[in-house]
Scaffold this motif. Structure first.
Motif, PDB file in Angstrom:
ATOM      1  N   GLU A  20      -4.319  12.811   5.565  1.00 33.50           N
ATOM      2  CA  GLU A  20      -3.320  12.117   6.398  1.00 33.50           C
ATOM      3  C   GLU A  20      -3.958  10.937   7.158  1.00 33.50           C
ATOM      4  O   GLU A  20      -4.062  10.930   8.378  1.00 33.50           O
ATOM      5  CB  GLU A  20      -2.648  13.097   7.370  1.00 33.50           C
ATOM      6  N   LEU A  21      -4.369   9.947   6.383  1.00 33.97           N
ATOM      7  CA  LEU A  21      -5.043   8.774   6.925  1.00 33.97           C
ATOM      8  C   LEU A  21      -4.051   7.633   7.075  1.00 33.97           C
ATOM      9  O   LEU A  21      -3.308   7.312   6.136  1.00 33.97           O
ATOM     10  CB  LEU A  21      -6.188   8.345   5.994  1.00 33.97           C
ATOM     11  N   TYR A  22      -4.022   7.015   8.232  1.00 32.42           N
ATOM     12  CA  TYR A  22      -3.219   5.796   8.397  1.00 32.42           C
ATOM     13  C   TYR A  22      -3.891   4.680   7.607  1.00 32.42           C
ATOM     14  O   TYR A  22      -5.078   4.403   7.781  1.00 32.42           O
ATOM     15  CB  TYR A  22      -3.106   5.410   9.868  1.00 32.42           C
ATOM     16  N   TRP A  23      -3.118   4.012   6.746  1.00 34.15           N
ATOM     17  CA  TRP A  23      -3.711   3.078   5.787  1.00 34.15           C
ATOM     18  C   TRP A  23      -4.437   1.923   6.479  1.00 34.15           C
ATOM     19  O   TRP A  23      -5.498   1.478   6.029  1.00 34.15           O
ATOM     20  CB  TRP A  23      -2.627   2.529   4.853  1.00 34.15           C
ATOM     21  N   ASN A  24      -3.888   1.412   7.614  1.00 38.25           N
ATOM     22  CA  ASN A  24      -4.473   0.222   8.239  1.00 38.25           C
ATOM     23  C   ASN A  24      -5.646   0.539   9.156  1.00 38.25           C
ATOM     24  O   ASN A  24      -6.125  -0.331   9.872  1.00 38.25           O
ATOM     25  CB  ASN A  24      -3.407  -0.556   9.009  1.00 38.25           C
ATOM     26  N   TYR A  66       1.064   7.594   6.294  1.00 45.22           N
ATOM     27  CA  TYR A  66      -0.229   8.031   5.797  1.00 45.22           C
ATOM     28  C   TYR A  66      -0.498   7.416   4.424  1.00 45.22           C
ATOM     29  O   TYR A  66       0.401   7.277   3.594  1.00 45.22           O
ATOM     30  CB  TYR A  66      -0.290   9.561   5.695  1.00 45.22           C
ATOM     31  N   LEU A  67      -1.745   7.101   4.184  1.00 48.63           N
ATOM     32  CA  LEU A  67      -2.145   6.492   2.922  1.00 48.63           C
ATOM     33  C   LEU A  67      -2.099   7.516   1.789  1.00 48.63           C
ATOM     34  O   LEU A  67      -2.685   8.599   1.888  1.00 48.63           O
ATOM     35  CB  LEU A  67      -3.571   5.931   3.056  1.00 48.63           C
ATOM     36  N   GLN A  68      -1.404   7.159   0.700  1.00 47.77           N
ATOM     37  CA  GLN A  68      -1.331   8.030  -0.470  1.00 47.77           C
ATOM     38  C   GLN A  68      -2.439   7.591  -1.439  1.00 47.77           C
ATOM     39  O   GLN A  68      -2.228   6.790  -2.353  1.00 47.77           O
ATOM     40  CB  GLN A  68       0.051   7.945  -1.122  1.00 47.77           C
ATOM     41  N   VAL A  69      -3.634   8.104  -1.238  1.00 48.02           N
ATOM     42  CA  VAL A  69      -4.820   7.653  -1.967  1.00 48.02           C
ATOM     43  C   VAL A  69      -4.657   7.838  -3.470  1.00 48.02           C
ATOM     44  O   VAL A  69      -5.076   6.989  -4.265  1.00 48.02           O
ATOM     45  CB  VAL A  69      -6.070   8.401  -1.461  1.00 48.02           C
ATOM     46  N   ILE A 128       0.851  -1.184   0.000  1.00 53.49           N
ATOM     47  CA  ILE A 128       0.000   0.000   0.000  1.00 53.49           C
ATOM     48  C   ILE A 128       0.894   1.245   0.000  1.00 53.49           C
ATOM     49  O   ILE A 128       1.752   1.390   0.884  1.00 53.49           O
ATOM     50  CB  ILE A 128      -0.922   0.019   1.239  1.00 53.49           C
ATOM     51  N   PRO A 129       0.745   2.160  -0.977  1.00 53.20           N
ATOM     52  CA  PRO A 129       1.612   3.353  -0.999  1.00 53.20           C
ATOM     53  C   PRO A 129       1.304   4.299   0.160  1.00 53.20           C
ATOM     54  O   PRO A 129       0.144   4.616   0.426  1.00 53.20           O
ATOM     55  CB  PRO A 129       1.275   4.005  -2.345  1.00 53.20           C
ATOM     56  N   THR A 130       2.354   4.725   0.836  1.00 52.15           N
ATOM     57  CA  THR A 130       2.208   5.633   1.981  1.00 52.15           C
ATOM     58  C   THR A 130       3.227   6.749   1.870  1.00 52.15           C
ATOM     59  O   THR A 130       4.171   6.689   1.073  1.00 52.15           O
ATOM     60  CB  THR A 130       2.405   4.878   3.307  1.00 52.15           C
ATOM     61  N   ARG A 165     -12.129   1.619  -3.779  1.00 46.70           N
ATOM     62  CA  ARG A 165     -11.793   2.902  -3.171  1.00 46.70           C
ATOM     63  C   ARG A 165     -11.631   2.756  -1.670  1.00 46.70           C
ATOM     64  O   ARG A 165     -12.048   1.758  -1.071  1.00 46.70           O
ATOM     65  CB  ARG A 165     -12.862   3.941  -3.476  1.00 46.70           C
ATOM     66  N   VAL A 166     -11.043   3.781  -1.085  1.00 43.70           N
ATOM     67  CA  VAL A 166     -10.851   3.837   0.358  1.00 43.70           C
ATOM     68  C   VAL A 166     -11.965   4.677   0.968  1.00 43.70           C
ATOM     69  O   VAL A 166     -12.326   5.735   0.434  1.00 43.70           O
ATOM     70  CB  VAL A 166      -9.480   4.450   0.702  1.00 43.70           C
TER      71      VAL A 166
END
Length: 460
Positions: free
Chosen positions: A150-154, A81-84, A74-76, A121-122
């Motif tokens: 700035e969302l933590y992916w998990n 942070y998740l790179q949507v 998952i790109p961060t 999608r997230v």
């Protein structure tokens, strides 16, 4: 001198360790621990699925936690942070690896081809769009979340729209969801939305096997017959109780009528409480299930002790009937979650489950009775064999009784209010009615058993 020479390389290594080296090693250890933590199996995972056949297309809307998508890059950025904006391909890979590969969809018994991933999608965990099909679909087609959040992916959710090609939206659909791999405890809420009829809701845990979403009566009957068969064979407490029932009769050669009466009494009794529980005529309180489990352990201990001290075989069927009521409630706990798969065939499924239990009992008896006969013929005398086997069963049942009593003690005592009193009165009335029926049947049973005794004595 030789010892000092061997120590020289070790001393050189120790001198070479600098504070910078220590910091580098510590950083590597922290990174390794972080990597292991990132791939930890989540404890609780919940899936939400909408299953909607529409024309020549089956739409599957799925929401799953991203933390269950392990081994996916998952790109961060920044602090994880998740790179949507760059996550589309990773989300599709996660969908393929953890959702599509673990879902088998069938139309009229034939597996459907791999679906098309329309959207992936997230969504935020606070998003409530999956409470209804229309809002979930609207959320999937909406604009993606922004990177600056700035969302933590998990900590986020993965929403997916899959489309399968189908022949007809009124076909017989079924599925197999091997989603137990996504976490330690996985629960699935599935809503089937067929055209022209009411929706059907399912909720199951782990891998529930092959699920027919709108079963025909014969499909429901087969599923519950198999379920009942395996439930009795996998239920060690029920099998031990059955063993206690038949141990004395392996010593009474030629007397089959008492055994038939006892097994029939057990069958009728557990069928009564099983059906009553399925239709909701039981207390809907947390302490009832552990109370029943404790009662089942007590029945095993009592029956084993009766074998040891020698009870009245002619009246054992009445004791068995009373104890069978408790075992029926035990069967109902296993059946409770499965009844959602009965479709519109509740009564058929209940009867089929009972049939499966009886087939399982007969299979167990066909194995146990010959073994007991051989054991008493070649290993022990009949009296010693009955006492020894019953003592072993009583020992096991006693430990179960203590463990289940401890579990029951953790629940608060029931409130002695009007609702509790009304429930007790209904239970007493039901027991009185059953007691009268047993008393009326006792005369006929005694005459039948007396005839059996005469026949056995005549043949000696």
């Amino acid at each position: 001198m030789h010892f000092k020479t061997n120590l020289l390389p070790l001393l050189e290594i120790i001198r070479a360790i600098t504070p910078a080296t220590i910091r580098a090693v510590a950083l590597l250890m922290l990174l390794a621990m972080g990597a292991v933590h990132a791939h930890d199996i989540p404890a609780d995972v919940r899936l939400n699925i909408f299953f909607k056949p529409e024309g020549k297309t089956l739409k599957l809307l799925i929401r799953a936690p991203l933390s269950a998508m392990r081994d996916v890059d998952i790109p961060t950025f920044g602090k994880g942070y998740l790179q949507v904006s760059k996550a589309d391909q990773a989300l599709r890979n996660a969908t393929k690896l953890w959702l599509i590969d673990n879902l088998e969809i069938f139309e009229n018994g034939a597996p459907l081809p791999a679906p098309r991933i329309v959207h992936a999608r997230v969504s935020l965990p606070s998003d409530t769009s999956f409470t209804a099909y229309e809002s979930a679909l609207a959320n999937l087609t909406a604009s993606p979340l922004a990177d600056h959040l700035e969302l933590y992916w998990n900590q986020q959710m993965l929403d997916v729209l899959l489309e399968y090609p189908i022949q007809s939206d009124r076909a017989d659909f079924s599925l197999r969801a091997r989603v137990d791999r996504l976490g330690l405890k996985v629960s699935t809420a599935l809503r089937f939305l067929p055209p022209g009829t009411a929706s059907r809701a399912f909720e199951f845990h782990g891998d529930a096997g092959h699920i027919t979403l709108d079963p025909r009566w014969h499909q429901a009957a087969w599923r519950f017959t198999v379920s009942g068969f395996w439930h009795i064979l996998e239920g060690v407490d029920h099998l031990l109780f059955l063993l206690c029932l038949v141990i004395p009769f392996s010593c009474q050669h030629g007397r089959w009528r008492p055994l038939v009466v006892i097994v029939t009494a057990f069958t009728v009794a557990h069928s009564i409480t099983l059906i009553a529980s399925a239709f909701g005529f039981v207390p809907d309180v947390l302490w009832f299930a552990p109370l029943v489990e404790l009662a089942i352990a007590l029945t095993i201990v009592y029956m084993a002790l009766e074998n040891i001290v020698g009870g009245n075989i002619e009246r054992r069927w009445m004791t068995t009937f009373a104890f069978g009521l408790a075992h029926g409630f035990g069967f109902s706990f296993a059946l409770r979650e499965s009844l959602q798969f009965a479709g519109d065939h509740l009564v058929t499924s209940l009867l089929a489950f009972n049939l499966g239990v009886e087939i399982g009992q007969l299979a167990a008896l066909l194995v146990v009775l010959p073994l007991l006969t051989l054991l008493f013929r070649h290993a022990f005398t009949e009296k010693v064999g009955v006492i020894l086997l019953s003592a072993l069963v009583a020992h096991t049942g006693w430990h179960w009784m203590l463990e289940r009593g401890e579990q029951l003690s953790k629940f608060p005592a029931p409130a002695l209010d009007a609702a509790f009193a009304a429930g007790v009165m209904r239970g007493l009335i039901a027991l009185i009615i059953l007691g009268v029926l047993v008393w009326l049947a006792n005369g006929q049973v005694r005459r039948w058993l007396t005839e059996d005794t005469k026949i056995v004595n005549k043949n000696k």
